[in-house]
Design a protein around this motif. Structure first.
Motif, PDB file in Angstrom:
ATOM      1  N   UNK A   1     -51.834  75.000  42.109  1.00  0.00           N
ATOM      2  CA  UNK A   1     -50.649  74.230  41.734  1.00  0.00           C
ATOM      3  C   UNK A   1     -50.426  74.186  40.228  1.00  0.00           C
ATOM      4  N   UNK A   2     -50.711  75.279  39.553  1.00  0.00           N
ATOM      5  CA  UNK A   2     -50.498  75.365  38.119  1.00  0.00           C
ATOM      6  C   UNK A   2     -49.700  76.628  37.842  1.00  0.00           C
ATOM      7  N   UNK A   3     -48.937  76.597  36.773  1.00  0.00           N
ATOM      8  CA  UNK A   3     -48.168  77.772  36.376  1.00  0.00           C
ATOM      9  C   UNK A   3     -48.958  78.537  35.331  1.00  0.00           C
ATOM     10  N   UNK A   4     -49.342  79.758  35.662  1.00  0.00           N
ATOM     11  CA  UNK A   4     -50.167  80.552  34.744  1.00  0.00           C
ATOM     12  C   UNK A   4     -49.395  80.819  33.446  1.00  0.00           C
ATOM     13  N   UNK A   5     -50.151  81.044  32.395  1.00  0.00           N
ATOM     14  CA  UNK A   5     -49.528  81.339  31.099  1.00  0.00           C
ATOM     15  C   UNK A   5     -48.883  82.733  31.144  1.00  0.00           C
ATOM     16  N   UNK A   6     -47.791  82.914  30.399  1.00  0.00           N
ATOM     17  CA  UNK A   6     -47.157  84.240  30.328  1.00  0.00           C
ATOM     18  C   UNK A   6     -48.140  85.324  29.896  1.00  0.00           C
ATOM     19  N   UNK A   7     -49.058  84.985  28.992  1.00  0.00           N
ATOM     20  CA  UNK A   7     -50.055  85.969  28.541  1.00  0.00           C
ATOM     21  C   UNK A   7     -50.880  86.496  29.702  1.00  0.00           C
ATOM     22  N   UNK A   8     -51.359  85.562  30.506  1.00  0.00           N
ATOM     23  CA  UNK A   8     -52.204  85.956  31.619  1.00  0.00           C
ATOM     24  C   UNK A   8     -51.398  86.812  32.620  1.00  0.00           C
ATOM     25  N   UNK A   9     -50.166  86.410  32.880  1.00  0.00           N
ATOM     26  CA  UNK A   9     -49.314  87.184  33.800  1.00  0.00           C
ATOM     27  C   UNK A   9     -49.099  88.604  33.256  1.00  0.00           C
ATOM     28  N   UNK A  10     -48.809  88.671  31.970  1.00  0.00           N
ATOM     29  CA  UNK A  10     -48.494  89.969  31.382  1.00  0.00           C
ATOM     30  C   UNK A  10     -49.719  90.871  31.324  1.00  0.00           C
ATOM     31  N   UNK A  11     -50.901  90.279  31.280  1.00  0.00           N
ATOM     32  CA  UNK A  11     -52.128  91.070  31.147  1.00  0.00           C
ATOM     33  C   UNK A  11     -52.475  91.814  32.435  1.00  0.00           C
ATOM     34  N   UNK A  12     -51.991  91.336  33.567  1.00  0.00           N
ATOM     35  CA  UNK A  12     -52.377  91.937  34.846  1.00  0.00           C
ATOM     36  C   UNK A  12     -51.177  92.112  35.770  1.00  0.00           C
ATOM     37  N   UNK A  13     -50.197  92.902  35.367  1.00  0.00           N
ATOM     38  CA  UNK A  13     -49.013  93.070  36.202  1.00  0.00           C
ATOM     39  C   UNK A  13     -49.373  93.729  37.535  1.00  0.00           C
ATOM     40  N   UNK A  14     -48.777  93.214  38.609  1.00  0.00           N
ATOM     41  CA  UNK A  14     -49.028  93.798  39.924  1.00  0.00           C
ATOM     42  C   UNK A  14     -50.406  93.505  40.469  1.00  0.00           C
TER      43      UNK A  14
ATOM     44  N   UNK B   1     -66.074  78.118  40.218  1.00  0.00           N
ATOM     45  CA  UNK B   1     -65.900  77.712  38.824  1.00  0.00           C
ATOM     46  C   UNK B   1     -64.824  76.649  38.711  1.00  0.00           C
ATOM     47  N   UNK B   2     -65.190  75.528  38.135  1.00  0.00           N
ATOM     48  CA  UNK B   2     -64.226  74.451  37.903  1.00  0.00           C
ATOM     49  C   UNK B   2     -63.646  74.615  36.500  1.00  0.00           C
ATOM     50  N   UNK B   3     -62.371  74.928  36.421  1.00  0.00           N
ATOM     51  CA  UNK B   3     -61.685  75.056  35.134  1.00  0.00           C
ATOM     52  C   UNK B   3     -60.557  74.028  35.113  1.00  0.00           C
ATOM     53  N   UNK B   4     -60.827  72.843  34.571  1.00  0.00           N
ATOM     54  CA  UNK B   4     -59.785  71.813  34.569  1.00  0.00           C
ATOM     55  C   UNK B   4     -58.597  72.252  33.723  1.00  0.00           C
ATOM     56  N   UNK B   5     -57.415  71.879  34.172  1.00  0.00           N
ATOM     57  CA  UNK B   5     -56.203  72.172  33.407  1.00  0.00           C
ATOM     58  C   UNK B   5     -55.537  70.839  33.093  1.00  0.00           C
ATOM     59  N   UNK B   6     -55.339  70.560  31.812  1.00  0.00           N
ATOM     60  CA  UNK B   6     -54.681  69.321  31.417  1.00  0.00           C
ATOM     61  C   UNK B   6     -53.486  69.682  30.534  1.00  0.00           C
ATOM     62  N   UNK B   7     -52.710  68.671  30.196  1.00  0.00           N
ATOM     63  CA  UNK B   7     -51.547  68.916  29.343  1.00  0.00           C
ATOM     64  C   UNK B   7     -51.982  69.532  28.011  1.00  0.00           C
ATOM     65  N   UNK B   8     -53.198  69.208  27.588  1.00  0.00           N
ATOM     66  CA  UNK B   8     -53.634  69.605  26.245  1.00  0.00           C
ATOM     67  C   UNK B   8     -54.397  70.920  26.190  1.00  0.00           C
ATOM     68  N   UNK B   9     -54.996  71.335  27.306  1.00  0.00           N
ATOM     69  CA  UNK B   9     -55.923  72.474  27.185  1.00  0.00           C
ATOM     70  C   UNK B   9     -55.415  73.754  27.849  1.00  0.00           C
ATOM     71  N   UNK B  10     -54.138  73.839  28.130  1.00  0.00           N
ATOM     72  CA  UNK B  10     -53.657  74.975  28.913  1.00  0.00           C
ATOM     73  C   UNK B  10     -54.051  76.333  28.312  1.00  0.00           C
ATOM     74  N   UNK B  11     -53.821  76.568  27.034  1.00  0.00           N
ATOM     75  CA  UNK B  11     -54.186  77.898  26.508  1.00  0.00           C
ATOM     76  C   UNK B  11     -55.664  78.213  26.748  1.00  0.00           C
ATOM     77  N   UNK B  12     -56.534  77.237  26.449  1.00  0.00           N
ATOM     78  CA  UNK B  12     -57.951  77.478  26.657  1.00  0.00           C
ATOM     79  C   UNK B  12     -58.276  77.668  28.136  1.00  0.00           C
ATOM     80  N   UNK B  13     -57.656  76.864  28.972  1.00  0.00           N
ATOM     81  CA  UNK B  13     -57.956  76.958  30.400  1.00  0.00           C
ATOM     82  C   UNK B  13     -57.573  78.347  30.943  1.00  0.00           C
ATOM     83  N   UNK B  14     -56.390  78.824  30.585  1.00  0.00           N
ATOM     84  CA  UNK B  14     -55.980  80.126  31.120  1.00  0.00           C
ATOM     85  C   UNK B  14     -56.764  81.269  30.500  1.00  0.00           C
ATOM     86  N   UNK B  15     -57.175  81.073  29.256  1.00  0.00           N
ATOM     87  CA  UNK B  15     -58.077  82.068  28.651  1.00  0.00           C
ATOM     88  C   UNK B  15     -59.385  82.139  29.442  1.00  0.00           C
ATOM     89  N   UNK B  16     -59.850  80.975  29.878  1.00  0.00           N
ATOM     90  CA  UNK B  16     -61.097  80.932  30.649  1.00  0.00           C
ATOM     91  C   UNK B  16     -60.903  81.567  32.033  1.00  0.00           C
TER      92      UNK B  16
END
Lengths: 291, 291, 291, 291
Positions: free
Chosen positions: D180-193, D146-161
């Motif tokens: 080479x991207x920093x995941x969103x805090x939401x995504x990190x918090x959703x799956x600890x460990x 799955x290709x999920x592009x990450x740009x300066x503008x679409x980070x929330x949508x990209x990490x949701x995807x």
């Protein structure tokens, strides 16, 4: 590492179900507080044989309602039921380590430094050497020094004298700290699992004499050292600890000797510590080491 | 490692073509026999700057037709043409190493063992300590021991005394062998590239106090030690040597301290040897180490 | 690592004074810009023999006023005077590496990953295997795959076919990436110093078959891997690189195999890189490796 | 490593006497055959707090008289009495690992090689990337890409995807294989460990961007890699595994990157294996790793 007084139970027995339950049940029944537990099941080598179970458990001494003698009496039926080889030792009773040395200083200085600072919390009843070289250094530390010369003609008498000194000083462990003599088979057989040697190669490479010369000739890119129990067969005893260090084409035999000394003393110190803390359980010609 | 007497030329200069040709041409012209050569070109950091060239050459002393003084005179025009920082030392002149120590024994025992066996072929004019702990041990080795207490109130005087002792004993190198005091900026500035420290962490992790406690808190899986030149900025000087050892969750801070001692003394001994053999060339806040 | 085009001169000759002066003088005379120099003097083994001198020099291609052919012509008289074995290679000409593999994937995946990213900047004219296992994987990468079955009956023909494929694809280097067959002496003799093997033990321990089983039986505490040139004598060729990894009593033979794979691929990749960059100079049955 | 089907019980609870007795007693009562046991007591940090006990036990599935569901039911009262955090997993149920990758190949090739040979006995439901680079390679292995592009503008949508793809593919573990991207805090918090990263430095040295450049500037003599759980705070999560490799002054940043890749993939593979085998128990911001 615990500072409180503790007992160390080390044991092995044929593998079956319920071993841990029985042993830990016994300890729990008497409210024993376990500080550290290590367990290992060695699988059966074939369908006709049976695996073997190894354990090492540290129990806080003041958590038990009885002394060690009573522990031994009460535990004996369980051990017999499990057909166990076992012992339990008391951290308050210091092990007695007799050091044998020749003319190389590195392991001796290293061991006495660790003893001086109580990192190695042992008694050293004496140091034995086939040379006078380190008499002053050893005696300065307040440790008796015995010179037992070994010549082509006096080997049986010399090793008998080493054995006498070891036994009369109530040694628990004999450490060959680069002692450049081959002990007699009699002496080896008299104290199985109690004599520790540091060999200056990564065994089984380069057994026998002049291993650094052998390594130089073969052009290896790492050299090593091996701490092992001494048995009647030279350099073939159970291995306790090993490590290596990188060399390259620019290193002469003398450089290897120098690098090797650093590995030798580190490997001997680690192996000796494992042994003294009852972390080494011998299994045939191999060891289980609960680090 | 060579047993014959040799000279060690160590030098750096702006990079250009023909450096090696000039230097080796000079040596060849006088029939100098080169035992070991190490060369390194450090690239320019940007288009406006220039790279720098580093070299270390060992020449057999008896292959040259003149003494070291004349070598220096004859080589000077070449060095000036190349705009070189350089020195040449004589293996027959032992380096003088002053050791500073507090109450931990491991580095001190290790260095004296190497000195005793001539593995480290140095003079130790004295050992300085802020405690009396090792007076007997040091003096037994025939080395003068100076107790210079350091208190909250006497730091300037104490470091002035350390500096006086170092200078009056003609020290070439000062080794902080787990000396638990921070030297004054004055003393650091007075002897750049001559004061060697062993720090008990893998720098730049865990600068400052109690690095093993910091490592324990962070839950790292390896701990290390760093040998570096002391500069006025704490734990920031050029790094000479580093190494690490594996730990795990079962290791307490006390265990880390114990493992760490083994790494500290090994790293210090290696770094000190590189320094004493003129294998370390400082380049800004980094080092070229010709092992 | 340099991105500009450069030439690599690697050479050895009997030791004498003035070698470096002559070679670097020649380069300097033509304004050659040296990127990297490594030199090593191997001492004479006894009073009647002579030491040998080894060198490797990288020169920026655009700094020289002539092409490589002319370099070779002009350098030849110097090389002859010094009685030198030498070659000079061009970083713009990619080495051609033929990979031999059986059914284990780890070294093959590792090498193709490095090739894919140009970390290994080589041509892979083909992969040869005695099994079909990796045809799809190799061909997906656009690399020809040749299946050359080896049976008890067809060995001479099979190795003749391997040799034909290697030679007709103009291979510079043949890599045995856990190729589980023993090449014929003829094939080994035809390409000395060109066939690289990864052996799954820390040689000289555990030569021959099933080294992990041997290691398990002996109870060693480290296992290793060895990258070496293949010669007619099994597992006896010059060693290029080695490394080890720690194991303990809880590791089965299967665990060792798994740990071993990680060491094998790392050691092979490092050894192969040294070889391809002309950093390995063979000296009898040993190697000088200028890392 | 065992080939028979087994269950892995991993648990932690407040330390007290009798924990091992209760748990092993339960297993013994049902004739459970224990293959492997690891235990660890983490001491209390101060007099007011309490230590914590960690355990991991492998039990042969066919030795128990009931299925896993019934095990869970019967064990629950014991776990509740001990106030235990616990789980038990079945070796016959493969873990589902989603891999995230950018443009660097080394960790991806390494993981797929281990998966291909069943050394890593997992399902890979998909690979997600912010680039198309490895689509062909991944799809050739039969794994959805799955290709999920990450740009300066679409980070929330990209990490949701990314989160949606992970959850809908029933991922147990998400591996950032040099993503080479920093995941969103939401995504990190959703799956600890559950999210594992490989960081290209020996943390806590050189957090953040371009660690090899930082290491080059500081002049360290070893570089490393760290496998850790991802938390909302960048590079601060619990460390699972680390290792280092030696470099020297001759190594450029590009050389460090190359050496680093070898350490990164090895450390990630080891850390991931520990995680997948339920050998990692998180304790605050630290880990207990039962190797």
């Amino acid at each position: 590492m615990h500072r409180e007084r503790f007992y160390t139970l080390s044991a092995s027995c044929p593998d079956r179900t319920g071993i841990v339950a029985k042993v830990s049940g016994f300890i729990a029944e008497h409210k024993g507080w376990i500080l550290e537990t290590a367990l290992h099941a060695e699988p059966a080598v074939d369908a006709d044989s049976r695996g073997r179970y190894f354990m090492r458990i540290e129990i806080r001494a003041d958590s038990l309602p009885f002394m060690l003698t009573e522990f031994r009496e009460r535990f004996r039926p369980i051990a017999e039921e499990l057909n166990m080889d076992w012992k339990i030792t008391d951290s308050a009773v210091k092990k007695r380590v007799v050091i044998l040395v020749s003319k190389q200083e590195h392991c001796l200085y290293d061991l006495l430094a660790r003893w001086q600072s109580k990192e190695l919390d042992i008694e050293i009843p004496c140091v034995i050497s086939n040379h006078e070289t380190f008499r002053g250094f050893v005696e300065w530390h307040g440790i008796p020094f015995h010179h037992v010369p070994v010549t082509a003609d006096n080997k049986p008498q010399a090793y008998a004298e080493v054995q006498r000194l070891f036994e009369e000083s109530h040694g628990d462990t004999m450490v060959l700290a680069r002692y450049m003599q081959i002990l007699s088979p009699d002496l080896c057989a008299a104290h199985p699992g109690k004599i520790i040697n540091i060999h200056h190669s990564f065994l089984p490479s380069f057994v026998g004499a002049r291993p650094y010369h052998q390594a130089y000739e073969r052009g290896v890119k790492l050299i090593g050292a091996t701490c092992h129990y001494v048995t009647e067969e030279l350099d073939q005893g159970p291995i306790v600890e090993q490590d290596v260090i990188r060399i390259d084409h620019s290193d002469s035999v003398e450089d290897m000797v120098r690098y090797g000394k650093d590995i030798e003393k580190a490997v001997l110190a680690r192996g000796l510590r494992y042994h003294l803390e009852d972390r080494v359980l011998v299994h045939g010609n191999k060891t289980v080491v609960f680090r």
